[in-house]
Write a protein that holds these residues in place. Structure first.
Motif, PDB file in Angstrom:
ATOM      1  N   GLU A   1      35.646   2.934   0.774  1.00 42.75           N
ATOM      2  CA  GLU A   1      35.619   4.194   0.053  1.00 42.75           C
ATOM      3  C   GLU A   1      34.850   4.112  -1.252  1.00 42.75           C
ATOM      4  OE1 GLU A   1      39.811   6.260   1.059  1.00 42.75           O
ATOM      5  OE2 GLU A   1      39.912   4.344   0.047  1.00 42.75           O
ATOM      6  N   THR A   2      34.534   2.892  -1.679  1.00 43.64           N
ATOM      7  CA  THR A   2      33.810   2.757  -2.941  1.00 43.64           C
ATOM      8  C   THR A   2      32.391   2.266  -2.741  1.00 43.64           C
ATOM      9  OG1 THR A   2      34.722   0.544  -3.207  1.00 43.64           O
ATOM     10  CG2 THR A   2      35.880   2.345  -4.303  1.00 43.64           C
ATOM     11  N   THR A   3      32.225   1.172  -2.056  1.00 42.90           N
ATOM     12  CA  THR A   3      30.909   0.550  -2.007  1.00 42.90           C
ATOM     13  C   THR A   3      30.010   1.165  -0.956  1.00 42.90           C
ATOM     14  OG1 THR A   3      31.700  -1.127  -0.476  1.00 42.90           O
ATOM     15  CG2 THR A   3      31.837  -1.627  -2.814  1.00 42.90           C
ATOM     16  N   VAL A   4      30.564   1.809   0.057  1.00 45.20           N
ATOM     17  CA  VAL A   4      29.723   2.438   1.069  1.00 45.20           C
ATOM     18  C   VAL A   4      29.339   3.848   0.651  1.00 45.20           C
ATOM     19  CG1 VAL A   4      29.632   3.246   3.434  1.00 45.20           C
ATOM     20  CG2 VAL A   4      30.692   1.048   2.926  1.00 45.20           C
ATOM     21  N   ALA A   5      30.288   4.563   0.039  1.00 45.04           N
ATOM     22  CA  ALA A   5      30.018   5.951  -0.310  1.00 45.04           C
ATOM     23  C   ALA A   5      29.020   6.073  -1.450  1.00 45.04           C
ATOM     24  CB  ALA A   5      31.323   6.659  -0.705  1.00 45.04           C
ATOM     25  N   VAL A   6      28.990   5.107  -2.348  1.00 44.33           N
ATOM     26  CA  VAL A   6      28.140   5.224  -3.530  1.00 44.33           C
ATOM     27  C   VAL A   6      26.667   5.354  -3.190  1.00 44.33           C
ATOM     28  CG1 VAL A   6      27.342   4.016  -5.583  1.00 44.33           C
ATOM     29  CG2 VAL A   6      29.771   4.130  -5.090  1.00 44.33           C
ATOM     30  N   PRO A   7      26.082   4.435  -2.374  1.00 45.34           N
ATOM     31  CA  PRO A   7      24.661   4.583  -2.071  1.00 45.34           C
ATOM     32  C   PRO A   7      24.341   5.874  -1.341  1.00 45.34           C
ATOM     33  CG  PRO A   7      25.423   2.380  -1.535  1.00 45.34           C
ATOM     34  CD  PRO A   7      26.638   3.211  -1.804  1.00 45.34           C
ATOM     35  N   VAL A   8      25.275   6.369  -0.515  1.00 40.95           N
ATOM     36  CA  VAL A   8      25.029   7.597   0.222  1.00 40.95           C
ATOM     37  C   VAL A   8      24.886   8.764  -0.741  1.00 40.95           C
ATOM     38  CG1 VAL A   8      26.019   9.231   1.854  1.00 40.95           C
ATOM     39  CG2 VAL A   8      26.175   6.793   2.310  1.00 40.95           C
ATOM     40  N   VAL A   9      25.809   8.857  -1.704  1.00 40.82           N
ATOM     41  CA  VAL A   9      25.745   9.951  -2.670  1.00 40.82           C
ATOM     42  C   VAL A   9      24.483   9.874  -3.517  1.00 40.82           C
ATOM     43  CG1 VAL A   9      26.876  10.931  -4.691  1.00 40.82           C
ATOM     44  CG2 VAL A   9      28.234  10.186  -2.758  1.00 40.82           C
ATOM     45  N   LEU A  10      24.156   8.659  -3.980  1.00 41.20           N
ATOM     46  CA  LEU A  10      22.982   8.511  -4.834  1.00 41.20           C
ATOM     47  C   LEU A  10      21.689   8.751  -4.055  1.00 41.20           C
ATOM     48  CD1 LEU A  10      24.077   5.364  -6.854  1.00 41.20           C
ATOM     49  CD2 LEU A  10      23.951   7.702  -7.670  1.00 41.20           C
ATOM     50  N   ALA A  11      21.655   8.300  -2.812  1.00 42.21           N
ATOM     51  CA  ALA A  11      20.460   8.539  -2.019  1.00 42.21           C
ATOM     52  C   ALA A  11      20.267  10.034  -1.778  1.00 42.21           C
ATOM     53  CB  ALA A  11      20.578   7.791  -0.691  1.00 42.21           C
ATOM     54  N   HIS A  12      21.389  10.730  -1.591  1.00 46.93           N
ATOM     55  CA  HIS A  12      21.293  12.177  -1.391  1.00 46.93           C
ATOM     56  C   HIS A  12      20.750  12.853  -2.638  1.00 46.93           C
ATOM     57  CE1 HIS A  12      22.322  16.209  -0.008  1.00 46.93           C
ATOM     58  NE2 HIS A  12      22.961  16.396  -1.163  1.00 46.93           N
ATOM     59  N   ALA A  13      21.202  12.373  -3.788  1.00 45.54           N
ATOM     60  CA  ALA A  13      20.710  12.945  -5.032  1.00 45.54           C
ATOM     61  C   ALA A  13      19.212  12.704  -5.195  1.00 45.54           C
ATOM     62  CB  ALA A  13      21.468  12.359  -6.240  1.00 45.54           C
ATOM     63  N   ASP A  14      18.770  11.508  -4.819  1.00 49.04           N
ATOM     64  CA  ASP A  14      17.345  11.194  -4.919  1.00 49.04           C
ATOM     65  C   ASP A  14      16.527  12.112  -4.017  1.00 49.04           C
ATOM     66  OD1 ASP A  14      17.679   7.585  -5.282  1.00 49.04           O
ATOM     67  OD2 ASP A  14      17.902   9.242  -6.696  1.00 49.04           O
ATOM     68  N   ALA A  15      17.031  12.331  -2.815  1.00 51.90           N
ATOM     69  CA  ALA A  15      16.314  13.173  -1.875  1.00 51.90           C
ATOM     70  C   ALA A  15      16.209  14.604  -2.373  1.00 51.90           C
ATOM     71  CB  ALA A  15      17.007  13.145  -0.511  1.00 51.90           C
ATOM     72  N   ALA A  16      17.290  15.037  -3.059  1.00 51.28           N
ATOM     73  CA  ALA A  16      17.280  16.392  -3.575  1.00 51.28           C
ATOM     74  C   ALA A  16      16.287  16.535  -4.728  1.00 51.28           C
ATOM     75  CB  ALA A  16      18.677  16.777  -4.057  1.00 51.28           C
TER      76      ALA A  16
ATOM     77  N   ALA B   1      16.464   0.866  -6.524  1.00 51.42           N
ATOM     78  CA  ALA B   1      16.823   1.348  -5.196  1.00 51.42           C
ATOM     79  C   ALA B   1      18.314   1.655  -5.149  1.00 51.42           C
ATOM     80  CB  ALA B   1      16.474   0.299  -4.143  1.00 51.42           C
ATOM     81  N   PRO B   2      18.722   2.749  -4.467  1.00 50.97           N
ATOM     82  CA  PRO B   2      20.137   3.140  -4.453  1.00 50.97           C
ATOM     83  C   PRO B   2      21.093   2.017  -4.070  1.00 50.97           C
ATOM     84  CG  PRO B   2      18.806   4.878  -3.501  1.00 50.97           C
ATOM     85  CD  PRO B   2      17.876   3.735  -3.759  1.00 50.97           C
ATOM     86  N   ALA B   3      20.738   1.226  -3.063  1.00 47.43           N
ATOM     87  CA  ALA B   3      21.655   0.182  -2.600  1.00 47.43           C
ATOM     88  C   ALA B   3      21.838  -0.932  -3.619  1.00 47.43           C
ATOM     89  CB  ALA B   3      21.154  -0.404  -1.283  1.00 47.43           C
ATOM     90  N   ALA B   4      20.919  -1.045  -4.572  1.00 43.23           N
ATOM     91  CA  ALA B   4      20.984  -2.142  -5.556  1.00 43.23           C
ATOM     92  C   ALA B   4      21.524  -1.683  -6.900  1.00 43.23           C
ATOM     93  CB  ALA B   4      19.593  -2.745  -5.751  1.00 43.23           C
ATOM     94  N   ARG B   5      21.912  -0.424  -7.033  1.00 39.76           N
ATOM     95  CA  ARG B   5      22.301   0.090  -8.346  1.00 39.76           C
ATOM     96  C   ARG B   5      23.598  -0.543  -8.864  1.00 39.76           C
ATOM     97  NH1 ARG B   5      20.296   6.135  -6.883  1.00 39.76           N
ATOM     98  NH2 ARG B   5      18.219   5.941  -7.801  1.00 39.76           N
ATOM     99  N   ALA B   6      24.531  -0.817  -7.992  1.00 40.48           N
ATOM    100  CA  ALA B   6      25.774  -1.448  -8.448  1.00 40.48           C
ATOM    101  C   ALA B   6      25.484  -2.808  -9.070  1.00 40.48           C
ATOM    102  CB  ALA B   6      26.751  -1.592  -7.285  1.00 40.48           C
ATOM    103  N   GLN B   7      24.610  -3.586  -8.435  1.00 42.06           N
ATOM    104  CA  GLN B   7      24.255  -4.898  -8.976  1.00 42.06           C
ATOM    105  C   GLN B   7      23.479  -4.753 -10.287  1.00 42.06           C
ATOM    106  OE1 GLN B   7      21.894  -7.350  -6.370  1.00 42.06           O
ATOM    107  NE2 GLN B   7      21.545  -8.917  -7.927  1.00 42.06           N
ATOM    108  N   ALA B   8      22.549  -3.787 -10.340  1.00 42.43           N
ATOM    109  CA  ALA B   8      21.730  -3.611 -11.536  1.00 42.43           C
ATOM    110  C   ALA B   8      22.578  -3.242 -12.741  1.00 42.43           C
ATOM    111  CB  ALA B   8      20.668  -2.537 -11.286  1.00 42.43           C
TER     112      ALA B   8
ATOM    113  N   ARG C   1      13.313  -8.352  -4.642  1.00 39.74           N
ATOM    114  CA  ARG C   1      13.833  -8.305  -3.264  1.00 39.74           C
ATOM    115  C   ARG C   1      15.100  -7.477  -3.181  1.00 39.74           C
ATOM    116  NH1 ARG C   1      12.343 -13.892  -3.163  1.00 39.74           N
ATOM    117  NH2 ARG C   1      14.508 -14.462  -3.629  1.00 39.74           N
ATOM    118  N   SER C   2      15.867  -7.464  -4.254  1.00 40.49           N
ATOM    119  CA  SER C   2      17.113  -6.697  -4.264  1.00 40.49           C
ATOM    120  C   SER C   2      16.879  -5.206  -4.467  1.00 40.49           C
ATOM    121  CB  SER C   2      18.036  -7.212  -5.376  1.00 40.49           C
ATOM    122  OG  SER C   2      18.347  -8.576  -5.184  1.00 40.49           O
ATOM    123  N   GLY C   3      15.658  -4.829  -4.857  1.00 41.00           N
ATOM    124  CA  GLY C   3      15.364  -3.423  -5.121  1.00 41.00           C
ATOM    125  C   GLY C   3      15.455  -3.053  -6.586  1.00 41.00           C
ATOM    126  N   ILE C   4      15.489  -4.087  -7.477  1.00 40.25           N
ATOM    127  CA  ILE C   4      15.555  -3.858  -8.921  1.00 40.25           C
ATOM    128  C   ILE C   4      14.203  -4.230  -9.523  1.00 40.25           C
ATOM    129  CG2 ILE C   4      16.737  -4.434 -11.075  1.00 40.25           C
ATOM    130  CD1 ILE C   4      19.105  -5.414  -9.367  1.00 40.25           C
TER     131      ILE C   4
END
Length: 477
Positions: free
Chosen positions: A462-477, A136-143, A11-14
């Motif tokens: 500046e830390t927890t919101v920006a991280v998924p955005v950057v990683l999601a962008h990398a995935d899309a690329a 999933a990008p949003a769950a990477r910090a927890q993983a 459920r968390s995306g892991i």
């Protein structure tokens, strides 16, 4: 409970199969970092004809080779295929474990430890990168926090698990225990872990060699400084080699099309702070681990098994709190959690300094400090692992993880060297108590320094919101 945990991960995306395989392998390797320390006295009895200084290379060779190869291995895994490197590392580590377990001589045992270290250096960064790429990008910090927590748990439980194994079957079982874990992890990895290949050119092998030699020289100087003498030509020469080869490798990385180390990783403020804090925290953590075992066995006269069991409550807390600490960091940011972890860890060590005496009193004079230390570790090591890769694009997962593992290893070597220098060979229980108190104070100071560095992490937005955005962008690329 296990089914509920697996469903929670999904459920968390892991993906729980990938999590289980990569974490099991990482646990096995991290366990080996500390379990052999407990086995060392038994090894000395098996090889009485070998000097202690010579046999100490069972510990030193692993530390030097493992630390030296991590950075290059992480870069190669990113470019050549993380599952491929993971499986290769697992195979080499298993072969090294088997060689250690059957070694008829101390020299073959040392060779087996070198083989283990090569496999571990290939496996660890690839393990983390595989987990991150499948999550999933949003769950990477927890993983990654849970992955780091399991690694810290393995190191912390090494004394207790090792003491049980050695008490039951001798020191060789400290290595044989790896074989079934590696077999299951290897079979499962082929079936459930997808390959993750960034592609591109193979990293600059000359640069990798220079970088590995620089880290190896540094680790060698720190590891052997106490035995060889800090002013000896061998130690001074090793430090000099590190000081010369390191800058050459870095300069080469600024010019090569496929550098040995991707210096762009260090443009992230979070990554730089996390790795600086990791070095200091590792000094305190690994020094504390060895100090506690030595204190319990030499001052309170516990057996190896009793000492291992006495240390166990702290690691149990690490296991229980690693996941929640990752989720907490995702909500409030890395800084507050890491500061709290460093302060709690330091408080636990200061409890030892002010309370522990030569008379054994486990429940009131030891256990409260052990629980505080366990909470501190759970709030720190998992979150440091997460912060070390936060904001990195997918193609740098292996590199980021390898840099953090190298920072942890350098801190570990420093922490153990400092402890040995401080404790020395005391001539009375009172003198031993005084020296252990100094060692605990040094560990507390290192943890407070780590907390001070961590306080400079940016605020939550500046830390927890920006991280998924950057990683999601990398995935899309």
């Amino acid at each position: 409970e296990m089914l509920r945990f697996m469903k929670q991960l999904e459920r968390s995306g892991i993906p729980w199969p990938v999590f289980a395989v990569t974490v099991a392998a990482a646990f096995m390797v991290a366990l080996d970092l500390s379990i052999v320390n407990v086995a060392f006295p038994s090894m000395r009895r098996s090889f009485p004809e070998v000097s202690t200084a010579a046999l100490s290379w069972v510990l030193a060779a692993y530390s030097v080779v493992f630390g030296a190869l991590l950075l290059g291995a992480g870069r190669i895994a990113d470019r050549s295929g993380r599952r491929r490197v993971f499986l290769l590392g697992l195979l080499i580590f298993t072969a090294g474990s088997l060689l250690c377990g059957i070694a008829p001589s101390a020299w073959l045992l040392i060779v087996g430890r070198v083989v283990q270290a090569i496999g571990a250096a290939l496996l660890m960064p690839a393990s983390l990168a595989l987990l991150l790429s499948a999550t999933a990008p949003a769950a990477r910090a927890q993983a990654v926090a849970m992955w780091g927590g399991v690694s810290a748990l393995a190191v912390a439980t090494g004394p207790s698990l090792g003491s049980v194994l050695i008490d039951a079957g001798g020191w060789r079982w400290a290595f044989f225990v790896n074989l079934p874990v590696a077999l299951v992890a290897g079979v499962a990895a082929r079936r459930v872990v997808p390959e993750s290949v960034i592609g591109g050119r193979v990293p600059d092998l000359v640069g990798v060699a220079l970088l590995s030699a620089a880290v190896a020289a540094l680790a060698l100087a720190i590891t052997q400084g106490g035995d060889w003498g800090w002013s000896s030509s061998r130690v001074v020469g090793s430090f000099a080699a590190a000081a010369v080869l390191g800058p050459i490798a870095i300069r080469r990385s600024t010019r090569h099309e496929a550098p040995a180390i991707d210096l762009d990783v260090f443009r992230s403020r979070t990554v730089v702070l996390a790795n600086a804090a990791t070095v200091l925290y590792s000094v305190g953590f690994f020094g504390m681990l060895l100090a506690n075992v030595l204190f319990l066995t030499s001052v309170w006269k516990y057996s190896t098994l009793e000492a291992g069991l006495a240390i166990t409550p702290g690691p149990l807390l690490v296991a229980a709190l690693s996941g929640p600490s990752g989720r907490l960091a995702a909500r409030v940011g890395y800084g507050p959690v890491l500061v709290a972890g460093g302060l709690t860890f330091a408080t636990g060590l200061l409890f030892y300094v002010t309370t522990v005496d030569v008379e054994a009193n486990y429940l009131t004079h030891w256990l409260p400090g052990a629980l505080l230390v366990g909470v501190g570790v759970a709030l720190s090591f998992p979150v440091l692992s997460a912060a070390a890769v936060a904001g990195l694009p997918q193609e740098r997962f292996g590199t980021g993880g390898a840099i953090n593992q190298t920072a942890r290893q350098i801190g570990a070597v420093l922490g153990v060297a400092l402890l040995i220098a401080i404790v020395g060979t005391p001539t009375s229980l009172d003198q031993a108590l005084h020296r252990f108190r100094i060692a605990w104070l040094v560990g507390a100071g290192a943890a407070l320094g780590s907390a001070a560095i961590s306080s400079f992490h940016r605020r939550r937005a500046e830390t927890t919101v920006a991280v998924p955005v950057v990683l999601a962008h990398a995935d899309a690329a």
